[in-house]
Scaffold this motif. Sequence first.
Motif, PDB file in Angstrom:
ATOM      1  N   TRP A  27      29.002 -23.159  -4.471  1.00 47.65           N
ATOM      2  CA  TRP A  27      29.945 -22.770  -3.418  1.00 47.65           C
ATOM      3  C   TRP A  27      30.316 -21.300  -3.581  1.00 47.65           C
ATOM      4  O   TRP A  27      30.165 -20.720  -4.641  1.00 47.65           O
ATOM      5  CB  TRP A  27      31.206 -23.645  -3.463  1.00 47.65           C
ATOM      6  CG  TRP A  27      31.821 -23.771  -4.830  1.00 47.65           C
ATOM      7  CD1 TRP A  27      31.577 -24.739  -5.758  1.00 47.65           C
ATOM      8  CD2 TRP A  27      32.780 -22.892  -5.440  1.00 47.65           C
ATOM      9  NE1 TRP A  27      32.314 -24.512  -6.900  1.00 47.65           N
ATOM     10  CE2 TRP A  27      33.070 -23.392  -6.731  1.00 47.65           C
ATOM     11  CE3 TRP A  27      33.420 -21.727  -5.014  1.00 47.65           C
ATOM     12  CZ2 TRP A  27      33.966 -22.777  -7.589  1.00 47.65           C
ATOM     13  CZ3 TRP A  27      34.319 -21.112  -5.878  1.00 47.65           C
ATOM     14  CH2 TRP A  27      34.589 -21.634  -7.139  1.00 47.65           C
ATOM     15  N   ARG A  28      30.827 -20.769  -2.481  1.00 49.58           N
ATOM     16  CA  ARG A  28      31.293 -19.381  -2.461  1.00 49.58           C
ATOM     17  C   ARG A  28      32.464 -19.323  -1.478  1.00 49.58           C
ATOM     18  O   ARG A  28      32.402 -19.906  -0.395  1.00 49.58           O
ATOM     19  CB  ARG A  28      30.158 -18.474  -2.017  1.00 49.58           C
ATOM     20  CG  ARG A  28      30.414 -17.004  -2.033  1.00 49.58           C
ATOM     21  CD  ARG A  28      30.480 -16.381  -3.383  1.00 49.58           C
ATOM     22  NE  ARG A  28      29.166 -16.249  -4.003  1.00 49.58           N
ATOM     23  CZ  ARG A  28      29.017 -15.873  -5.256  1.00 49.58           C
ATOM     24  NH1 ARG A  28      30.052 -15.603  -6.004  1.00 49.58           N
ATOM     25  NH2 ARG A  28      27.819 -15.767  -5.768  1.00 49.58           N
ATOM     26  N   ILE A  29      33.528 -18.602  -1.855  1.00 51.60           N
ATOM     27  CA  ILE A  29      34.704 -18.433  -0.990  1.00 51.60           C
ATOM     28  C   ILE A  29      34.760 -16.996  -0.506  1.00 51.60           C
ATOM     29  O   ILE A  29      34.577 -16.058  -1.290  1.00 51.60           O
ATOM     30  CB  ILE A  29      36.001 -18.781  -1.745  1.00 51.60           C
ATOM     31  CG1 ILE A  29      36.008 -20.262  -2.140  1.00 51.60           C
ATOM     32  CG2 ILE A  29      37.233 -18.443  -0.890  1.00 51.60           C
ATOM     33  CD1 ILE A  29      37.169 -20.663  -3.017  1.00 51.60           C
ATOM     34  N   GLY A  30      35.005 -16.806   0.793  1.00 52.72           N
ATOM     35  CA  GLY A  30      35.174 -15.478   1.357  1.00 52.72           C
ATOM     36  C   GLY A  30      35.805 -15.562   2.729  1.00 52.72           C
ATOM     37  O   GLY A  30      35.469 -16.442   3.521  1.00 52.72           O
ATOM     38  N   GLY A  31      36.742 -14.670   3.004  1.00 53.30           N
ATOM     39  CA  GLY A  31      37.348 -14.609   4.337  1.00 53.30           C
ATOM     40  C   GLY A  31      38.057 -15.883   4.757  1.00 53.30           C
ATOM     41  O   GLY A  31      38.049 -16.241   5.924  1.00 53.30           O
ATOM     42  N   GLY A  32      38.647 -16.578   3.806  1.00 51.06           N
ATOM     43  CA  GLY A  32      39.355 -17.818   4.130  1.00 51.06           C
ATOM     44  C   GLY A  32      38.433 -18.995   4.387  1.00 51.06           C
ATOM     45  O   GLY A  32      38.878 -20.027   4.903  1.00 51.06           O
ATOM     46  N   LEU A  33      37.161 -18.838   4.020  1.00 48.68           N
ATOM     47  CA  LEU A  33      36.174 -19.898   4.234  1.00 48.68           C
ATOM     48  C   LEU A  33      35.549 -20.309   2.908  1.00 48.68           C
ATOM     49  O   LEU A  33      35.362 -19.488   2.011  1.00 48.68           O
ATOM     50  CB  LEU A  33      35.060 -19.422   5.169  1.00 48.68           C
ATOM     51  CG  LEU A  33      35.464 -18.992   6.566  1.00 48.68           C
ATOM     52  CD1 LEU A  33      34.266 -18.394   7.298  1.00 48.68           C
ATOM     53  CD2 LEU A  33      36.045 -20.164   7.350  1.00 48.68           C
ATOM     54  N   LEU A  34      35.208 -21.570   2.809  1.00 52.57           N
ATOM     55  CA  LEU A  34      34.456 -22.106   1.681  1.00 52.57           C
ATOM     56  C   LEU A  34      33.067 -22.473   2.201  1.00 52.57           C
ATOM     57  O   LEU A  34      32.940 -23.287   3.119  1.00 52.57           O
ATOM     58  CB  LEU A  34      35.148 -23.345   1.110  1.00 52.57           C
ATOM     59  CG  LEU A  34      34.391 -24.157   0.067  1.00 52.57           C
ATOM     60  CD1 LEU A  34      34.133 -23.316  -1.192  1.00 52.57           C
ATOM     61  CD2 LEU A  34      35.159 -25.431  -0.275  1.00 52.57           C
ATOM     62  N   PHE A  35      32.050 -21.837   1.640  1.00 54.79           N
ATOM     63  CA  PHE A  35      30.657 -22.120   1.996  1.00 54.79           C
ATOM     64  C   PHE A  35      30.084 -23.002   0.900  1.00 54.79           C
ATOM     65  O   PHE A  35      30.059 -22.606  -0.278  1.00 54.79           O
ATOM     66  CB  PHE A  35      29.860 -20.818   2.094  1.00 54.79           C
ATOM     67  CG  PHE A  35      30.327 -19.917   3.206  1.00 54.79           C
ATOM     68  CD1 PHE A  35      29.741 -19.983   4.454  1.00 54.79           C
ATOM     69  CD2 PHE A  35      31.364 -19.020   2.992  1.00 54.79           C
ATOM     70  CE1 PHE A  35      30.177 -19.156   5.488  1.00 54.79           C
ATOM     71  CE2 PHE A  35      31.811 -18.193   4.015  1.00 54.79           C
ATOM     72  CZ  PHE A  35      31.217 -18.257   5.263  1.00 54.79           C
ATOM     73  N   LEU A  36      29.633 -24.197   1.278  1.00 58.49           N
ATOM     74  CA  LEU A  36      29.093 -25.144   0.318  1.00 58.49           C
ATOM     75  C   LEU A  36      27.578 -25.195   0.431  1.00 58.49           C
ATOM     76  O   LEU A  36      27.023 -25.415   1.519  1.00 58.49           O
ATOM     77  CB  LEU A  36      29.667 -26.538   0.585  1.00 58.49           C
ATOM     78  CG  LEU A  36      31.172 -26.645   0.334  1.00 58.49           C
ATOM     79  CD1 LEU A  36      31.756 -27.834   1.064  1.00 58.49           C
ATOM     80  CD2 LEU A  36      31.453 -26.724  -1.155  1.00 58.49           C
ATOM     81  N   SER A  37      26.902 -24.976  -0.699  1.00 61.18           N
ATOM     82  CA  SER A  37      25.446 -25.095  -0.735  1.00 61.18           C
ATOM     83  C   SER A  37      25.045 -26.534  -0.419  1.00 61.18           C
ATOM     84  O   SER A  37      25.838 -27.468  -0.598  1.00 61.18           O
ATOM     85  CB  SER A  37      24.932 -24.727  -2.129  1.00 61.18           C
ATOM     86  OG  SER A  37      25.161 -23.378  -2.410  1.00 61.18           O
ATOM     87  N   GLY A  38      23.817 -26.700   0.007  1.00 55.16           N
ATOM     88  CA  GLY A  38      23.315 -28.028   0.306  1.00 55.16           C
ATOM     89  C   GLY A  38      23.301 -28.919  -0.919  1.00 55.16           C
ATOM     90  O   GLY A  38      23.002 -28.476  -2.025  1.00 55.16           O
ATOM     91  N   VAL A  39      23.659 -30.185  -0.709  1.00 52.76           N
ATOM     92  CA  VAL A  39      23.612 -31.196  -1.766  1.00 52.76           C
ATOM     93  C   VAL A  39      22.773 -32.369  -1.280  1.00 52.76           C
ATOM     94  O   VAL A  39      22.679 -32.644  -0.087  1.00 52.76           O
ATOM     95  CB  VAL A  39      25.018 -31.694  -2.178  1.00 52.76           C
ATOM     96  CG1 VAL A  39      25.840 -30.574  -2.794  1.00 52.76           C
ATOM     97  CG2 VAL A  39      25.755 -32.321  -1.003  1.00 52.76           C
ATOM     98  N   GLY A  40      22.194 -33.050  -2.237  1.00 51.78           N
ATOM     99  CA  GLY A  40      21.408 -34.234  -1.935  1.00 51.78           C
ATOM    100  C   GLY A  40      22.204 -35.498  -2.192  1.00 51.78           C
ATOM    101  O   GLY A  40      23.365 -35.464  -2.612  1.00 51.78           O
TER     102      GLY A  40
END
Length: 153
Positions: A27-40
């Motif tokens: 994951w990565r947080i930026g600009g008030g957003l949490l971006f979650l990498s793909g999971v299986g």
Amino acid sequence: MSAESRLTELGLVLPASPKPMGNYVPWRIGGGLLFLSGVGPRQADGSSVVGVVGDDLDVAQGYAAARLCGLNLLANMRDALGSLDRVDTILKVLGMVRGTPDFGHQPEVINGCTDLLVDVFGEAGRPARSAVGMGSLPRGIAVEIEAVVLLRG
């Protein structure tokens, strides 16, 4: 009701966060957003649901695999944020289904994840969404899902 309370009410126990299987972060947080990498669809015993939906797996089994992806996304959200109560809205979900060339029920499969998100977050868990078919996914998994989350101020 808080998302953490809702998890308890639903009797859900989140798995340990999946570890990256490559050169990336979960994951990565930026600009008030949490971006979650793909999971299986990693199961409690560490194995993953593998196979081709429409051949090895039916839609119900694909749905269950997508739900497992959702649980793994929730685990990564909690690791990133400390608490699911920091989630404001699930903005976007991209669901990828490894299916036969003629399989066309990707939306029904990815509902396994988004139904879970709505169960936990209510209407704030109903994302914009894409559900697409893939000829292959890493290590033969049946489903992979990523998400973008808006954080509370």
